[in-house]
Design a protein around this motif. Structure first.
Motif, PDB file in Angstrom:
ATOM      1  N   GLY A  22      45.643  29.337  40.846  1.00 38.81           N
ATOM      2  CA  GLY A  22      44.438  30.102  40.543  1.00 38.81           C
ATOM      3  C   GLY A  22      44.415  31.436  41.267  1.00 38.81           C
ATOM      4  N   ARG A  23      44.817  31.424  42.523  1.00 39.99           N
ATOM      5  CA  ARG A  23      44.840  32.669  43.303  1.00 39.99           C
ATOM      6  C   ARG A  23      45.893  33.633  42.782  1.00 39.99           C
ATOM      7  N   ALA A  24      46.924  33.089  42.140  1.00 41.17           N
ATOM      8  CA  ALA A  24      47.966  33.927  41.559  1.00 41.17           C
ATOM      9  C   ALA A  24      47.547  34.492  40.203  1.00 41.17           C
ATOM     10  N   GLY A  25      46.386  34.071  39.699  1.00 38.45           N
ATOM     11  CA  GLY A  25      45.857  34.653  38.479  1.00 38.45           C
ATOM     12  C   GLY A  25      45.712  33.726  37.299  1.00 38.45           C
ATOM     13  N   ASP A  26      46.268  32.533  37.368  1.00 32.44           N
ATOM     14  CA  ASP A  26      46.146  31.621  36.235  1.00 32.44           C
ATOM     15  C   ASP A  26      44.968  30.670  36.464  1.00 32.44           C
ATOM     16  N   VAL A  27      43.774  31.223  36.373  1.00 28.87           N
ATOM     17  CA  VAL A  27      42.545  30.469  36.635  1.00 28.87           C
ATOM     18  C   VAL A  27      42.344  29.338  35.633  1.00 28.87           C
ATOM     19  N   PRO A  28      42.536  29.558  34.335  1.00 27.21           N
ATOM     20  CA  PRO A  28      42.328  28.450  33.399  1.00 27.21           C
ATOM     21  C   PRO A  28      43.220  27.243  33.684  1.00 27.21           C
ATOM     22  N   SER A  29      44.486  27.477  33.986  1.00 25.27           N
ATOM     23  CA  SER A  29      45.392  26.379  34.286  1.00 25.27           C
ATOM     24  C   SER A  29      44.987  25.683  35.585  1.00 25.27           C
ATOM     25  N   ALA A  30      44.645  26.455  36.604  1.00 29.78           N
ATOM     26  CA  ALA A  30      44.220  25.875  37.880  1.00 29.78           C
ATOM     27  C   ALA A  30      42.974  25.020  37.688  1.00 29.78           C
ATOM     28  N   LYS A  33      43.874  21.730  35.961  1.00 32.82           N
ATOM     29  CA  LYS A  33      44.555  20.820  36.879  1.00 32.82           C
ATOM     30  C   LYS A  33      43.564  20.192  37.874  1.00 32.82           C
ATOM     31  N   LEU A  34      42.658  20.998  38.400  1.00 32.13           N
ATOM     32  CA  LEU A  34      41.676  20.452  39.348  1.00 32.13           C
ATOM     33  C   LEU A  34      40.717  19.496  38.653  1.00 32.13           C
ATOM     34  N   LEU A  35      40.315  19.808  37.436  1.00 27.38           N
ATOM     35  CA  LEU A  35      39.433  18.894  36.700  1.00 27.38           C
ATOM     36  C   LEU A  35      40.147  17.571  36.394  1.00 27.38           C
ATOM     37  N   ALA A  36      41.434  17.644  36.079  1.00 26.09           N
ATOM     38  CA  ALA A  36      42.201  16.411  35.839  1.00 26.09           C
ATOM     39  C   ALA A  36      42.295  15.588  37.126  1.00 26.09           C
ATOM     40  N   LEU A  37      42.509  16.260  38.252  1.00 29.01           N
ATOM     41  CA  LEU A  37      42.541  15.556  39.536  1.00 29.01           C
ATOM     42  C   LEU A  37      41.182  14.929  39.840  1.00 29.01           C
ATOM     43  N   HIS A  55      35.203  22.255  46.470  1.00 25.37           N
ATOM     44  CA  HIS A  55      35.055  23.546  47.152  1.00 25.37           C
ATOM     45  C   HIS A  55      35.915  24.614  46.470  1.00 25.37           C
ATOM     46  N   TYR A  56      37.170  24.275  46.194  1.00 22.63           N
ATOM     47  CA  TYR A  56      38.056  25.232  45.557  1.00 22.63           C
ATOM     48  C   TYR A  56      37.738  25.418  44.079  1.00 22.63           C
ATOM     49  N   LEU A  57      37.345  24.365  43.403  1.00 20.42           N
ATOM     50  CA  LEU A  57      37.036  24.474  41.983  1.00 20.42           C
ATOM     51  C   LEU A  57      35.835  25.388  41.756  1.00 20.42           C
ATOM     52  N   ALA A  58      34.868  25.337  42.628  1.00 18.36           N
ATOM     53  CA  ALA A  58      33.693  26.217  42.494  1.00 18.36           C
ATOM     54  C   ALA A  58      34.114  27.675  42.425  1.00 18.36           C
ATOM     55  N   ASP A  59      35.140  28.037  43.176  1.00 12.35           N
ATOM     56  CA  ASP A  59      35.608  29.428  43.195  1.00 12.35           C
ATOM     57  C   ASP A  59      36.223  29.863  41.877  1.00 12.35           C
ATOM     58  N   PRO A 165      35.745  34.592  46.989  1.00 10.82           N
ATOM     59  CA  PRO A 165      36.934  33.987  46.373  1.00 10.82           C
ATOM     60  C   PRO A 165      36.764  33.910  44.860  1.00 10.82           C
ATOM     61  N   GLY A 166      37.809  34.187  44.152  1.00 13.32           N
ATOM     62  CA  GLY A 166      37.772  34.106  42.700  1.00 13.32           C
ATOM     63  C   GLY A 166      37.223  35.341  42.022  1.00 13.32           C
ATOM     64  N   SER A 167      36.732  36.313  42.808  1.00 16.13           N
ATOM     65  CA  SER A 167      36.197  37.534  42.210  1.00 16.13           C
ATOM     66  C   SER A 167      37.342  38.429  41.767  1.00 16.13           C
ATOM     67  N   PRO A 168      37.134  39.138  40.665  1.00 21.55           N
ATOM     68  CA  PRO A 168      38.162  40.087  40.246  1.00 21.55           C
ATOM     69  C   PRO A 168      38.288  41.177  41.308  1.00 21.55           C
ATOM     70  N   SER A 169      39.490  41.546  41.633  1.00 21.86           N
ATOM     71  CA  SER A 169      39.727  42.564  42.678  1.00 21.86           C
ATOM     72  C   SER A 169      39.445  43.945  42.168  1.00 21.86           C
TER      73      SER A 169
END
Length: 169
Positions: A22-30, A33-37, A55-59, A165-169
């Motif tokens: 997600g931090r690398a830019g692939d938010v949908p995939s991240a 994966k977190l929802l599956a976990l 905590h991380y999924l919220a971001d 976290p998660g905000s567009p730069s």
């Protein structure tokens, strides 16, 4: 943290890998994966896993109402994590150190939704917990964000923070 985890934890590893994605830019995939976990862990699963994942999924949600739901789950799970469980994962980890960030995120989500009274309660809880933060770059980051969100609450500013976290730069 200066010491390695005390025991391998495939779930925490999977959470970490999704967060990195997600931090690398692939938010949908991240997010997928977190929802599956989350489905695997379940609402009664290991509270450390639930807290970390939520905590991380919220971001990964731009919508503050969706982020808030996950932030609430993270705080709820943190309340169930024992100090022993935290240190089983990592000898230097203390659950008390989670609370400033958890309350900060709740305050920010409530602020973005315009619920300034709830935001003020959580930013005060975050401030109260700051002595539990380490004196390092992470602790400084959280302390600065608490100050930033507190100012935005006072100004009744609902604008997303660019430093969040998660905000567009």
């Amino acid at each position: 943290m200066t010491t390695p985890p005390t025991a391998p934890d495939p779930t925490m590893d999977a959470i970490g890998q999704a967060v990195a994605e997600g931090r690398a830019g692939d938010v949908p995939s991240a997010r997928r994966k977190l929802l599956a976990l989350w489905s695997t862990i379940g609402v009664t699963g290991d509270p450390l896993h639930r807290c970390s994942l939520a905590h991380y999924l919220a971001d990964l949600y731009e919508d503050p109402s969706q982020a808030l739901a996950w932030d609430i789950r993270a705080l709820d799970a943190a309340d169930a994590v024992t100090e022993q469980r935290a240190q089983e994962h990592h000898a230097d980890l203390h659950i008390a150190g989670f609370y400033p960030s958890l309350h900060l995120n709740l305050a920010d989500a409530y602020r973005r939704l315009g619920s300034f009274a709830a935001a003020a309660e959580h930013i005060e809880a975050a401030r109260t917990q700051t002595p539990r933060l380490p004196r390092d770059p992470y602790g400084d980051l959280i302390r600065n964000a608490i100050h930033e969100v507190a100012e935005a609450i006072t100004a009744q500013d609902r604008t997303p923070r660019t430093s969040a976290p998660g905000s567009p730069s």
